[in-house]
Scaffold this active site. Structure first.
Site, PDB file in Angstrom:
ATOM      1  N   LEU A 117       1.027   3.667   8.077  1.00 57.88           N
ATOM      2  CA  LEU A 117       1.521   4.836   8.801  1.00 57.88           C
ATOM      3  C   LEU A 117       1.916   4.487  10.231  1.00 57.88           C
ATOM      4  O   LEU A 117       1.187   3.788  10.948  1.00 57.88           O
ATOM      5  CB  LEU A 117       0.460   5.939   8.828  1.00 57.88           C
ATOM      6  N   CYS A 118       3.054   4.993  10.637  1.00 63.37           N
ATOM      7  CA  CYS A 118       3.595   4.724  11.965  1.00 63.37           C
ATOM      8  C   CYS A 118       2.632   5.126  13.078  1.00 63.37           C
ATOM      9  O   CYS A 118       2.492   4.412  14.066  1.00 63.37           O
ATOM     10  CB  CYS A 118       4.915   5.491  12.120  1.00 63.37           C
TER      11      CYS A 118
END
Length: 254
Positions: A136-137
């Site tokens: 996840l960013c």
């Protein structure tokens, strides 16, 4: 040079939101205006970065959510309680010579607006290499991220094409039930920021940071037609980017 301001009245699907962003990038090289777009998502949606594999095991907990692939690189993003922007500039814009400066211009403007709502945020200032592998960013750490108390609340990415630049980013308002480890700006500040007021203020301030004149606008007929085509033929397909090239110099990560 003016800024054409687009504020989507209705929340869009992941495929539509990404199709419109690409349509705007396609029209940017032949135009003289900056286009700034603000939009929302009609349901919680995961967008994969350009290089990410659709079968990544780390996304197993999001299996029930819609998936879409972004034009830009970087980690996956859970789009839920957020405000999302995109801006496109053509080759003639002063920032086109050094697109990395666009991050600072946009992020600094948003930080200033947040301060006016009692929310204190700042750019991270350093990159955290050891978390670059995370799925996840918002678990990753870029020097240009906007953070509060060490938590990332805004990340952006770029795609470059024929001298034009698309930059889009997600401003996390509140944490999602699907990713409770990432608090939003309202959670961190304790301030119940009115979204519509914040969006209007950011739209004006970011537009002014990029041009001298900000004017409401809309998609052209050609842009809308291209977006419809892109949504149907490209963004409804999760793996449209495969096979991916080993090197894609026009893609930068979130």
């Amino acid at each position: 040079m003016r800024c054409r301001l687009l504020i989507d009245d209705a929340a869009g699907s992941g495929s539509w939101n990404m199709a419109v962003d690409e349509a705007l990038l396609e029209s940017a090289p032949s135009g003289t205006d900056v286009t700034l777009r603000w939009y929302r998502w009609q349901e919680a949606t995961v967008s994969l970065g350009y290089f990410q594999k659709s079968g990544a095991s780390d996304r197993s907990r999001f299996g029930s959510l819609p998936l879409v692939r972004r034009l830009s690189g970087g980690g996956a993003i859970l789009h839920h309680h957020e405000l999302t922007y995109s801006c496109t500039i053509g080759p003639q814009h002063p920032l086109a010579a050094d697109p990395t400066q666009l991050y600072g211009q946009v992020h600094s403007a948003i930080i200033d607006v947040l301060a006016g709502f009692g929310v204190k945020a700042a750019m991270r200032g350093r990159k955290i290499d050891e978390v670059e592998h995370l799925f996840l960013c918002f678990g990753r750490g870029d020097s240009r991220d906007v953070v509060m108390d060490g938590h990332k609340i805004l990340g952006s990415a770029q795609r470059r094409r024929r001298g034009a630049i698309l930059q889009h980013g997600s401003l996390l308002m509140r944490k999602s039930i699907y990713a409770e480890e990432f608090p939003g700006l309202c959670d961190l500040s304790g301030v119940d920021v009115p979204e519509d007021e914040l969006l209007a203020a950011m739209a004006s301030r970011v537009g002014e940071a990029l041009t001298t004149t900000v004017e409401p606008g809309s998609l052209t007929d050609e842009e809308r037609a291209l977006a419809v085509e892109l949504e149907e033929q490209k963004y409804r397909l999760l793996d449209w980017s495969a096979p991916r090239p080993a090197v894609a110099p026009d893609v930068t990560a979130r």
